[in-house]
Design a protein around this motif. Structure first.
Motif, PDB file in Angstrom:
ATOM      1  N   UNK A  83       0.843  -1.205   0.000  1.00  0.00           N
ATOM      2  CA  UNK A  83       0.000   0.000   0.000  1.00  0.00           C
ATOM      3  C   UNK A  83       0.875   1.252   0.000  1.00  0.00           C
ATOM      4  N   UNK A  84       1.881   1.275   0.886  1.00  0.00           N
ATOM      5  CA  UNK A  84       2.797   2.422   0.922  1.00  0.00           C
ATOM      6  C   UNK A  84       3.481   2.615  -0.423  1.00  0.00           C
ATOM      7  N   UNK A  85       3.997   1.536  -0.948  1.00  0.00           N
ATOM      8  CA  UNK A  85       4.795   1.607  -2.178  1.00  0.00           C
ATOM      9  C   UNK A  85       3.956   2.157  -3.341  1.00  0.00           C
ATOM     10  N   UNK A  86       2.708   1.703  -3.448  1.00  0.00           N
ATOM     11  CA  UNK A  86       1.843   2.142  -4.547  1.00  0.00           C
ATOM     12  C   UNK A  86       1.383   3.582  -4.329  1.00  0.00           C
ATOM     13  N   UNK A  87       0.953   3.923  -3.112  1.00  0.00           N
ATOM     14  CA  UNK A  87       0.393   5.253  -2.866  1.00  0.00           C
ATOM     15  C   UNK A  87       1.438   6.326  -2.637  1.00  0.00           C
ATOM     16  N   UNK A  88       2.558   5.955  -2.008  1.00  0.00           N
ATOM     17  CA  UNK A  88       3.553   6.957  -1.640  1.00  0.00           C
ATOM     18  C   UNK A  88       4.822   6.907  -2.493  1.00  0.00           C
ATOM     19  N   UNK A  89       5.105   5.743  -3.071  1.00  0.00           N
ATOM     20  CA  UNK A  89       6.345   5.575  -3.830  1.00  0.00           C
ATOM     21  C   UNK A  89       7.508   5.141  -2.947  1.00  0.00           C
ATOM     22  N   UNK A  90       7.235   4.908  -1.678  1.00  0.00           N
ATOM     23  CA  UNK A  90       8.232   4.462  -0.701  1.00  0.00           C
ATOM     24  C   UNK A  90       7.473   3.825   0.462  1.00  0.00           C
ATOM     25  N   UNK A  91       8.213   3.191   1.369  1.00  0.00           N
ATOM     26  CA  UNK A  91       7.616   2.594   2.551  1.00  0.00           C
ATOM     27  C   UNK A  91       8.030   3.416   3.762  1.00  0.00           C
ATOM     28  N   UNK A  92       7.069   3.716   4.624  1.00  0.00           N
ATOM     29  CA  UNK A  92       7.342   4.443   5.861  1.00  0.00           C
ATOM     30  C   UNK A  92       7.936   3.458   6.875  1.00  0.00           C
TER      31      UNK A  92
END
Length: 175
Positions: A115-124
């Motif tokens: 989810x992070x990777x798709x929506x943000x382009x990175x992982x928190x």
């Protein structure tokens, strides 16, 4: 065990697995949202002498590997891995409850990071273990779910399942 009991047991296992996946994703995303909302990027909050919360972004996978293939490449790679895990999950016998639960934990973690990777382009990421001589990678709850799930699968596959099989063989040989 009669067929109705097997069907009910299988259905309960599927529902439990779905609940675990959903819970893992919701917890992961909630903690990440809290970190993003309350901490500046790069900000660290010491918890213990060896542990801190550190708001970070990971553009790769574990230890920032493969960050050069970009977020969509990593998202595609994550989807391929998820398909492989789902295949293993479907092929796992229903009586291997621990493996099913472990796979649900892994899937929940993988979806949380996807989810992070798709929506943000990175992982928190935000969990930072360190000592004066050694700094461990910064990671998150989803990474922990993946690691714990994988460890449980190894435990079940290499230790617990063989023990159950030996006990079953001993019982059947004494009957």
């Amino acid at each position: 065990m009669n067929p109705d009991t097997k069907t009910t047991s299988a259905r309960n296992l599927v529902l439990t697995n779905i609940a675990i996946v959903v819970l893992a994703v919701v917890l992961d995303q909630a903690v990440k949202a809290l970190v993003v909302a309350t901490m500046d990027l790069g900000e660290a909050i010491p918890i213990l002498p060896f542990l801190a919360l550190l708001h970070a972004r990971n553009t790769g996978i574990a230890f920032s590997m493969f960050s050069d293939i970009g977020p969509m490449g990593l998202a595609l790679l994550a989807c391929v891995v998820l398909v492989a895990v789902f295949y293993l999950w479907i092929k796992t016998p229903v009586d291997r409850t621990l493996t099913h639960i472990a796979l649900a934990i892994v899937v929940g973690g993988a979806i949380g990071n996807l989810i992070d990777r798709v929506w943000l382009g990175y992982v928190v990421d935000y969990v930072f273990f360190h000592t004066p001589l050694f700094e461990f990678a910064v990671f998150n709850l989803a990474d922990s779910f993946i690691s714990v799930g994988a460890a449980l699968i190894v435990l079940d596959e290499l230790i617990l399942h063989p023990l159950r099989e030996r006990r079953a063989r001993r019982r059947s040989s004494t009957d």
